[in-house]
Motif scaffolding. Structure first.
Motif, PDB file in Angstrom:
ATOM      1  N   ASN A  73      54.040  86.992 -33.266  1.00  0.00           N
ATOM      2  CA  ASN A  73      53.385  86.334 -33.657  1.00  0.00           C
ATOM      3  C   ASN A  73      53.352  84.886 -32.620  1.00  0.00           C
ATOM      4  OD1 ASN A  73      51.331  86.243 -35.660  1.00  0.00           O
ATOM      5  ND2 ASN A  73      52.873  86.630 -36.911  1.00  0.00           N
ATOM      6  N   CYS A  74      54.838  84.916 -31.435  1.00  0.00           N
ATOM      7  CA  CYS A  74      54.555  83.939 -30.578  1.00  0.00           C
ATOM      8  C   CYS A  74      54.589  84.405 -28.621  1.00  0.00           C
ATOM      9  CB  CYS A  74      55.763  82.715 -30.716  1.00  0.00           C
ATOM     10  SG  CYS A  74      56.729  82.105 -29.558  1.00  0.00           S
ATOM     11  N   GLU A  75      54.351  83.709 -28.578  1.00  0.00           N
ATOM     12  CA  GLU A  75      53.856  84.171 -26.956  1.00  0.00           C
ATOM     13  C   GLU A  75      55.369  83.500 -25.990  1.00  0.00           C
ATOM     14  OE1 GLU A  75      51.833  85.489 -26.096  1.00  0.00           O
ATOM     15  OE2 GLU A  75      51.709  85.825 -23.689  1.00  0.00           O
ATOM     16  N   PHE A  76      56.414  83.189 -26.649  1.00  0.00           N
ATOM     17  CA  PHE A  76      57.492  82.570 -25.530  1.00  0.00           C
ATOM     18  C   PHE A  76      58.454  84.303 -26.794  1.00  0.00           C
ATOM     19  CE2 PHE A  76      62.019  80.905 -27.921  1.00  0.00           C
ATOM     20  CZ  PHE A  76      62.203  80.872 -26.054  1.00  0.00           C
ATOM     21  N   LEU A  77      58.080  84.243 -27.742  1.00  0.00           N
ATOM     22  CA  LEU A  77      59.458  84.711 -28.260  1.00  0.00           C
ATOM     23  C   LEU A  77      59.319  86.691 -27.821  1.00  0.00           C
ATOM     24  CD1 LEU A  77      60.029  84.222 -31.988  1.00  0.00           C
ATOM     25  CD2 LEU A  77      61.976  83.835 -29.875  1.00  0.00           C
ATOM     26  N   LYS A  78      57.912  86.945 -27.504  1.00  0.00           N
ATOM     27  CA  LYS A  78      57.768  87.940 -27.069  1.00  0.00           C
ATOM     28  C   LYS A  78      58.039  87.952 -25.569  1.00  0.00           C
ATOM     29  CE  LYS A  78      53.513  89.561 -25.915  1.00  0.00           C
ATOM     30  NZ  LYS A  78      52.142  89.383 -26.148  1.00  0.00           N
ATOM     31  N   SER A  85      61.772  76.804 -22.957  1.00  0.00           N
ATOM     32  CA  SER A  85      59.955  77.675 -23.234  1.00  0.00           C
ATOM     33  C   SER A  85      60.153  77.436 -23.859  1.00  0.00           C
ATOM     34  CB  SER A  85      60.552  78.972 -22.304  1.00  0.00           C
ATOM     35  OG  SER A  85      59.823  78.888 -21.108  1.00  0.00           O
ATOM     36  N   CYS A  86      60.856  77.562 -25.327  1.00  0.00           N
ATOM     37  CA  CYS A  86      60.303  77.385 -26.226  1.00  0.00           C
ATOM     38  C   CYS A  86      59.667  76.428 -26.525  1.00  0.00           C
ATOM     39  CB  CYS A  86      61.572  76.727 -26.982  1.00  0.00           C
ATOM     40  SG  CYS A  86      60.704  76.863 -29.023  1.00  0.00           S
ATOM     41  N   MET A  87      57.951  76.047 -27.207  1.00  0.00           N
ATOM     42  CA  MET A  87      57.104  74.783 -27.247  1.00  0.00           C
ATOM     43  C   MET A  87      57.549  74.639 -28.678  1.00  0.00           C
ATOM     44  SD  MET A  87      53.816  77.937 -27.234  1.00  0.00           S
ATOM     45  CE  MET A  87      54.531  79.491 -27.590  1.00  0.00           C
ATOM     46  N   LEU A  88      58.980  74.661 -29.757  1.00  0.00           N
ATOM     47  CA  LEU A  88      59.952  73.963 -30.548  1.00  0.00           C
ATOM     48  C   LEU A  88      58.547  73.583 -31.648  1.00  0.00           C
ATOM     49  CD1 LEU A  88      61.383  70.967 -28.447  1.00  0.00           C
ATOM     50  CD2 LEU A  88      62.068  73.199 -28.704  1.00  0.00           C
ATOM     51  N   CYS A  89      57.727  74.887 -31.846  1.00  0.00           N
ATOM     52  CA  CYS A  89      56.248  74.550 -32.755  1.00  0.00           C
ATOM     53  C   CYS A  89      56.444  74.793 -33.943  1.00  0.00           C
ATOM     54  CB  CYS A  89      54.869  75.274 -32.556  1.00  0.00           C
ATOM     55  SG  CYS A  89      54.972  77.362 -32.552  1.00  0.00           S
ATOM     56  N   GLY A  90      57.723  75.055 -34.135  1.00  0.00           N
ATOM     57  CA  GLY A  90      58.490  75.654 -35.850  1.00  0.00           C
ATOM     58  C   GLY A  90      57.422  76.407 -36.981  1.00  0.00           C
ATOM     59  N   LEU A  91      56.615  77.485 -35.592  1.00  0.00           N
ATOM     60  CA  LEU A  91      55.935  78.780 -36.297  1.00  0.00           C
ATOM     61  C   LEU A  91      57.009  80.179 -36.520  1.00  0.00           C
ATOM     62  CD1 LEU A  91      53.600  79.953 -37.115  1.00  0.00           C
ATOM     63  CD2 LEU A  91      52.817  81.123 -34.931  1.00  0.00           C
ATOM     64  N   CYS A  92      57.849  79.885 -35.999  1.00  0.00           N
ATOM     65  CA  CYS A  92      58.405  80.842 -36.251  1.00  0.00           C
ATOM     66  C   CYS A  92      59.761  81.037 -37.896  1.00  0.00           C
ATOM     67  CB  CYS A  92      60.093  80.908 -35.206  1.00  0.00           C
ATOM     68  SG  CYS A  92      60.334  79.980 -34.394  1.00  0.00           S
ATOM     69  N   GLU A  93      59.662  79.575 -38.051  1.00  0.00           N
ATOM     70  CA  GLU A  93      60.449  79.365 -39.004  1.00  0.00           C
ATOM     71  C   GLU A  93      59.690  79.104 -40.467  1.00  0.00           C
ATOM     72  OE1 GLU A  93      61.576  75.052 -39.192  1.00  0.00           O
ATOM     73  OE2 GLU A  93      63.474  75.222 -40.420  1.00  0.00           O
ATOM     74  N   SER A 120      64.886  79.848 -37.825  1.00  0.00           N
ATOM     75  CA  SER A 120      64.317  78.332 -36.087  1.00  0.00           C
ATOM     76  C   SER A 120      64.823  78.071 -34.960  1.00  0.00           C
ATOM     77  CB  SER A 120      64.333  76.774 -37.155  1.00  0.00           C
ATOM     78  OG  SER A 120      64.209  75.663 -35.930  1.00  0.00           O
ATOM     79  N   MET A 121      63.794  78.593 -34.517  1.00  0.00           N
ATOM     80  CA  MET A 121      64.322  78.853 -32.910  1.00  0.00           C
ATOM     81  C   MET A 121      64.273  77.485 -32.302  1.00  0.00           C
ATOM     82  SD  MET A 121      64.988  81.433 -31.144  1.00  0.00           S
ATOM     83  CE  MET A 121      65.522  81.191 -29.182  1.00  0.00           C
ATOM     84  N   ALA A 122      63.139  76.928 -32.501  1.00  0.00           N
ATOM     85  CA  ALA A 122      62.967  75.838 -32.261  1.00  0.00           C
ATOM     86  C   ALA A 122      64.412  74.712 -32.436  1.00  0.00           C
ATOM     87  CB  ALA A 122      61.663  74.640 -33.297  1.00  0.00           C
TER      88      ALA A 122
HETATM   89  S1  SF4 Z   1      59.058  77.502 -32.493  1.00  0.00           S
HETATM   90 FE1  SF4 Z   1      59.268  79.412 -32.687  1.00  0.00          FE
HETATM   91  S2  SF4 Z   1      56.916  79.473 -32.828  1.00  0.00           S
HETATM   92 FE2  SF4 Z   1      57.039  78.629 -31.895  1.00  0.00          FE
HETATM   93  S3  SF4 Z   1      56.951  79.001 -29.815  1.00  0.00           S
HETATM   94 FE3  SF4 Z   1      59.312  78.194 -30.107  1.00  0.00          FE
HETATM   95  S4  SF4 Z   1      59.882  80.273 -30.659  1.00  0.00           S
HETATM   96 FE4  SF4 Z   1      58.037  80.339 -30.809  1.00  0.00          FE
END
Ligand code: SF4
Ligand code: SF4
Ligand code: SF4
Ligand SMILES: [Zn+2]
Lengths: 753, 71
Positions: A310-315, A347-355, A363-365
């Motif tokens: 679900n994350c373009e960055f992680l993908k 490149s992480c959007m720090l968006c918190g979706l992963c967590e 939390s990759m953010a």
């Molecule tokens: S915070 Fe998590 S979901 Fe959001 S961009 Fe970074 S790795 Fe992806």
């Protein structure tokens, strides 16, 4: 990042945990790989994979009672994978596999008494580990030889006995198995193991062996626990004995870290949402190729990857957080050489979706933001990564754009409206209208135009962030600590975090309470795009939906919405540090709904608009300025600045009747127009109109430039601070037409500006 | 950077407007983050003004800049 932190994060990501089948398998056969190979009809490779883990594979594969099946994630969706039948198919149809090559000799001798399944497997396991193994029994195989030919062909059994010999194990049948033999073996060997189900009772009278070590009261003597009937559990007992004897002869702990031996638990999570049930292929008298193929294809290839999916960055970086966090750690440890993970970290959007999606709250953010801060502290943050965004922040907080005032004519402010620098840049007229609406409906509302500091926060610049917040705080205090009304979800998060003593409401909750109304502007439903900054703000999510309801606008929700919404690609400054990936993230979000989007973050609105997706900001609906708001283009970087500056000028003159206090700078008087191509290059290369005006001012003053007689164009460069800008232009009446522009950070030595 | 050759096509037609001279190739020093590079670039033989064409700035120079930033 400290080692302990690395371990902490690595433990959290359970992507590498065993699938349930493998965990349930007493021998931990790699069922998932076997199924994948069978699914590709690679029968021989599948069999080799089984044989790698299984002692006496040609025997055991035919007898295994497959406890993995009931553990399989497929179970409620048509039944667990019939691994027992698949193994039998392989044993029968695939090319025979040579036994593994044993490890070099350890110079340790082990005697085994009893040649049932347990004893044979113990011999196999120990021989392959380099022990000198002698098996004592009168009848190798014991009751295995009573099985019908159809279940265990004699040939298959004999082949594995040969393999056992190839591994180096000796079998002695010319002995009397009694306590005299045991005593002498204990004298002459480093350890002795008794297969309790295949040895005379007189020898098994040692009390129940220890569950974990299979140790007995006699040091160096190990025995299986009698009465085990499952062949694979017998094999597992043989392996457990081998593990114990290995530890025993090495003099290391007999008990620590053995939780994963035999059937064990696993933390792997596999999402089965959307998986269609598919019935198991009946085993009957055994699978043929087609049936084995079809059954293996039912395997879900269990893995987690919830965040990555679900994350373009992680993908994009083709792995998963457990691997990424190690790359981040390694990146920090590099003293000399290239830090290859810099761009990844930025490149992480720090968006918190992963967590939010992760079963273990990884939390990759947090990992990436902390890594950025460390890079800034150590001076290893690439200069160019966030420079443009930070310049933009400086502009938003500079004399040309920033403003902090009581309402016109007021001496105090009960409230202070904080629209945020991006909304001001994207929709200045709507901001003006929103401010007028607030003044009209709730009275003494002051205005603060500035940036909340998000770019400093996201780029890991803690000192800059502190400085920016301190200034904001002093202005807020000077205005008498009014209650803040904040429109942007990211500003809302940052201000609530950094001004904990302020009373802060979202503009949306205020509007909801005041009520909005009127005709529905659209009958076609709009898809709600929650900005990632709203993810953890359920009240905000609700306020916005209530507002849309008051406006009679029908709405739909994309699949990922509310707490699991996706970032537009701007978060964490992705679009600045890695523009291509930022565009990919924006496209992904744009594709999440067929309907036009409605959102309440200016950056979301503009990122979506830039992909060509129709999107409106709620302000477009509440404070319309005419035209088709869904098609309103995203203002370019220069226009964003001008929008902020002009709004400030206009409000100062019209509301506060004060004249703008800043004289314009010399380069701003240069009249300049751009071809479409030049305008595109400016956006892509982050070159501002003012940068170009500075180059042209220099040309005007010095005359220094190149000229091209074929095209009639001129070319000049100028380096205001750390970037050299080149402008290809044509002089027109009183001004310039710019055809192209580019830049570099390298400096030309020898005095050229 | 030392291997850089700028294709003739990228600089055809340009000459120094100030001096009216056609450009010649000359070694020029470029500097970024404490690294110095010597590159043959089109230069005005009279006033030494250097031309950095788009292809070089957005191509090789950019790559090298990013590499140095990651060092
Ligand atoms: S915070 Fe998590 S979901 Fe959001 S961009 Fe970074 S790795 Fe992806
Ligand atoms: S679906 Fe496949 S990988 Fe998952 S538990 Fe079942 S057999 Fe194992
Ligand atoms: S969601 Fe991502 S981080 Fe969490 S366990 Fe799964 S793969 Fe690892
Ligand atoms: Zn010249």
């Amino acid at each position: 990042m400290e080692q302990a932190e690395l371990r902490h994060w690595e433990r959290k990501c359970i992507q590498e945990e065993s699938p349930r089948c493998t965990a349930a398998c007493p021998l931990h056969v790699d069922v998932r790989t076997v199924c994948a190979l069978l699914g590709q009809k690679r029968w021989d490779k599948a069999w080799a994979t089984i044989a790698k883990t299984m002692p006496l594979p040609g025997v055991l594969a035919r007898l295994c009672d497959a406890p993995c099946r009931d553990a399989c994630v497929r179970s409620p969706l048509g039944g667990g994978i019939e691994m027992g039948a698949l193994e039998r198919f392989c044993a029968k149809h695939a090319a025979p596999v040579a036994p593994p090559r044993p490890l070099p000799s350890r110079g340790k001798a082990v005697a085994i008494i009893g040649g049932g399944m347990t004893g044979l497997c113990a011999a196999w396991e120990m021989a392959r580990r380099g022990f000198d193994v002698t098996l004592h029994c009168q009848n190798p195989g014991g009751s295995l030889l009573d099985l019908p030919e159809s279940q265990l062909p004699r040939d298959a059994f004999l082949r594995e006995m040969e393999n056992l010999a190839t591994l180096g194990a000796r079998i002695r049948t010319d002995v009397t198995i009694d306590s005299t033999l045991l005593d002498s073996l204990l004298e002459t060997h480093d350890a002795v193991f008794i297969d309790s189900d295949a040895a005379p009772l007189s020898l098994t009278d040692l009390g129940q062996p220890d569950e974990i070590t299979l140790g007995t009261l006699h040091t160096g003597l190990f025995a299986s626990r009698a009465g085990e009937t499952s062949p694979v559990m017998q094999a597992a007992a043989g392996r457990r004995a081998a593990n114990s004897i290995e530890r025993f002869t090495q003099g290391v702990s007999m008990v620590s870290g053995r939780e994963q031996e035999g059937p064990c638990a696993t933390r792997l999570y596999t999402n089965v949402e959307g998986v269609a049930p598919a019935p198991a292929i009946p085993a009957g008298t055994g699978y043929g190729e087609e049936q084995a193929h079809e059954e293996a294809r039912r395997c879900l290839q269990c893995e987690c990857m919830e965040c990555v999916k679900n994350c373009e960055f992680l993908k994009h970086y083709k792995s998963y957080p457990k691997i990424y966090v190690r790359q981040v750690y390694n990146n920090e440890s590099i003293v000399m050489g290239t830090r290859q993970a810099n761009t990844m970290i930025n490149s992480c959007m720090l968006c918190g979706l992963c967590e939010t999606l992760c079963p273990e709250d990884f939390s990759m953010a947090e990992v990436c933001l902390e890594a950025r801060r460390t890079m800034v502290r150590k001076g290893t943050m690439p200069q160019s990564a966030h420079e443009f965004a930070l310049r933009d922040m400086a502009f938003a907080n500079g004399d040309r754009s920033a403003l902090a005032r009581h309402a016109p004519g007021a001496e105090t402010s009960e409230y202070l409206f904080f629209p945020g620098c991006q909304l001001t840049a994207s929709a200045p007229d709507a901001v003006e209208a929103a401010y007028a609406d607030l003044r009209q409906r709730i009275g003494s509302v002051g205005l603060m135009l500035r940036c909340c500091g998000a770019p400093a926060q996201w780029s890991g610049r803690e000192a800059l962030m502190d400085e920016s917040v301190a200034l904001l705080r002093s202005q807020w205090e000077e205005l008498g600590r009014p209650k803040l009304i904040v429109a942007c979800p990211t500003c809302l998060n940052i201000l609530r975090d950094r001004l904990p003593d302020a009373e802060i409401s979202s503009h949306w909750s205020i509007l909801r309470a005041l009520g909005v109304g009127g005709e529905s502007v659209t009958s076609a439903p709009l898809a709600i795009n929650d900005p990632c900054g709203a993810r953890h703000n359920p009240a905000l999510l609700e306020d916005v939906r209530a507002l849309l309801d008051q406006l009679h606008i029908p709405t739909v929700e994309p699949k990922l919405t509310g707490a699991t919404t996706e970032c537009c690609g701007y978060g964490g400054l992705l679009a600045e540090a890695n523009p291509e990936l930022g565009t990919a993230a924006a496209r992904r979000r744009a594709a999440a709904a067929d309907e036009d989007f409605v959102t309440y973050c200016a950056m979301c609105r503009d990122m979506l608009a830039k992909t060509g997706k129709r999107a409106v900001h709620l302000y477009d609906l509440l404070f319309p300025v005419g035209g088709d708001p869904g098609a309103r283009p995203s203002p370019g970087y220069s226009a964003r600045r001008e929008n902020r500056a002009r709004l400030r000028e206009r409000l100062l003159t019209e509301l506060w009747r004060s004249t703008g206090d800043d004289a314009s700078l010399p380069h701003e008087s240069i009249e300049v127009r751009f071809t479409d191509e030049a305008a595109r290059a400016m956006e892509e290369r982050r070159i501002l109109k003012t940068d170009i005006q500075k180059v042209l001012l220099q040309v005007r003053e010095t005359g220094r430039c190149f000229h091209n007689s074929e095209t009639g164009h001129s070319l000049a460069s100028f380096r205001p601070t750390v970037v050299t800008y080149w402008v290809e232009f044509e002089e027109t009446d009183g001004g310039y037409l710019v055809h192209n522009t580019w830049s570099h950070r390298m400096r030309i030595m020898g005095g050229q500006a | 950077m030392s291997m850089i050759r700028i294709p003739e096509a990228d600089v055809t037609g340009w000459q120094c407007k100030t001096c009216g001279e056609p450009l010649v190739r000359k070694p020029v020093e470029l500097k970024y983050l404490d690294s110095l590079f010597n590159v043959e670039l089109p230069v005005c033989p009279a006033c030494n003004m250097v031309l950095i064409p788009e292809s070089l700035a957005m191509g090789k120079m950019r790559q090298v800049e990013q590499l140095l930033e990651d060092k």
